[in-house]
Design a protein around this motif. Structure first.
Motif, PDB file in Angstrom:
ATOM      1  N   GLU A 193      -9.382   5.376   1.185  1.00  0.00           N
ATOM      2  CA  GLU A 193      -9.173   6.126  -0.048  1.00  0.00           C
ATOM      3  C   GLU A 193      -8.650   7.515   0.306  1.00  0.00           C
ATOM      4  O   GLU A 193      -9.265   8.237   1.087  1.00  0.00           O
ATOM      5  N   ASP A 245      -5.699  11.947  -2.948  1.00  0.00           N
ATOM      6  CA  ASP A 245      -4.859  11.882  -4.153  1.00  0.00           C
ATOM      7  C   ASP A 245      -5.241  10.706  -5.057  1.00  0.00           C
ATOM      8  O   ASP A 245      -4.606  10.469  -6.075  1.00  0.00           O
ATOM      9  N   SER A 302       0.841  -1.203   0.000  1.00  0.00           N
ATOM     10  CA  SER A 302       0.000   0.000   0.000  1.00  0.00           C
ATOM     11  C   SER A 302       0.872   1.248   0.000  1.00  0.00           C
ATOM     12  O   SER A 302       1.925   1.281   0.639  1.00  0.00           O
ATOM     13  N   PRO A 303       0.427   2.298  -0.707  1.00  0.00           N
ATOM     14  CA  PRO A 303       1.163   3.565  -0.646  1.00  0.00           C
ATOM     15  C   PRO A 303       1.009   4.187   0.745  1.00  0.00           C
ATOM     16  O   PRO A 303       0.173   3.747   1.540  1.00  0.00           O
ATOM     17  N   SER A 318      -5.180   7.458  -4.209  1.00  0.00           N
ATOM     18  CA  SER A 318      -4.549   6.194  -3.826  1.00  0.00           C
ATOM     19  C   SER A 318      -5.401   5.475  -2.769  1.00  0.00           C
ATOM     20  O   SER A 318      -6.236   6.083  -2.096  1.00  0.00           O
ATOM     21  N   PHE A 319      -5.178   4.181  -2.637  1.00  0.00           N
ATOM     22  CA  PHE A 319      -5.880   3.355  -1.654  1.00  0.00           C
ATOM     23  C   PHE A 319      -4.862   2.627  -0.795  1.00  0.00           C
ATOM     24  O   PHE A 319      -3.862   2.114  -1.299  1.00  0.00           O
ATOM     25  N   SER A 320      -5.141   2.561   0.496  1.00  0.00           N
ATOM     26  CA  SER A 320      -4.354   1.709   1.389  1.00  0.00           C
ATOM     27  C   SER A 320      -5.294   0.650   1.954  1.00  0.00           C
ATOM     28  O   SER A 320      -6.491   0.892   2.138  1.00  0.00           O
ATOM     29  N   SER A 366      -0.297   6.251   3.631  1.00  0.00           N
ATOM     30  CA  SER A 366      -1.688   6.585   3.894  1.00  0.00           C
ATOM     31  C   SER A 366      -1.786   7.807   4.799  1.00  0.00           C
ATOM     32  O   SER A 366      -0.911   8.032   5.634  1.00  0.00           O
TER      33      SER A 366
END
Length: 178
Positions: free
Chosen positions: A147, A150, A21-22, A152-154, A24
């Motif tokens: 969510e 930006d 995951s990116p 992205s999702f973690s 968060s």
């Protein structure tokens, strides 16, 4: 709303982000839970930079599909005959699905999730809910999809047994139900 000190049998666990995951906006995600017969009380608490999270807005409370496509909290309950997935949105909507085995035999479940009080502050969101457990409930997996603004999702869970986020993986059900 309940507080941990109000319920001495309440258990607390911490979810962790999937390694892929990116970064968060959420710093910590904990879940308080307590079983009462065929009911399970849950309180998901996310802490971090709440303005950087896309939280679903209020909606008509009730069953809705595809809640996992946005920020939501989830519980997976293994029973003798498969498992039930509960999706819980800060919007007040929820969904329950029954599976025979991992991602097989999906259908709407009769078990119900009843979202309770929602608290949202600058640095914290807490969602309290009650879910009806299936007969023969034995193990529990807890997770969340977050969510970010930006896009992205973690993906958060108690355990991440595979190289991609997979809350349905049998090794994700790590808690014996009290």
């Amino acid at each position: 709303m309940f507080e941990p000190t109000d319920r001495p049998t309440m258990l607390e666990v911490r979810l962790k982000p999937h390694p892929a995951s990116p970064e968060s906006p959420i710093d910590t995600l904990t879940v308080l839970f307590e079983r009462d017969g065929l009911a399970l009380w849950l309180r998901f608490v996310a802490e971090g930079q709440m303005p950087e999270v896309v939280w679903p807005g209020p909606a008509e409370p009730g069953r809705a599909d595809d809640l996992w496509r946005h920020s939501c909290f989830e519980a997976f309950v293994q029973a003798d005959d498969g498992y039930v997935e509960y999706n819980l949105s800060p919007s007040g909507q929820w969904a329950t699905y029954r599976f025979d085995s991992p991602r097989q035999g999906m259908r709407n479940a009769v078990e119900v999730a009843t979202p309770g009080e929602l608290d949202l502050a600058w640095d914290m969101l807490a969602l309290e809910t009650r879910i009806e457990l299936p007969n023969g409930a034995i193990r529990l997996g807890l997770s969340a999809v977050i969510e970010a603004v930006d896009g992205s999702f973690s993906y958060w869970a108690l355990a991440h047994p595979s190289d991609k986020p997979d809350f349905h993986h049998p090794d994700s059900f790590v808690l014996d139900l009290p």
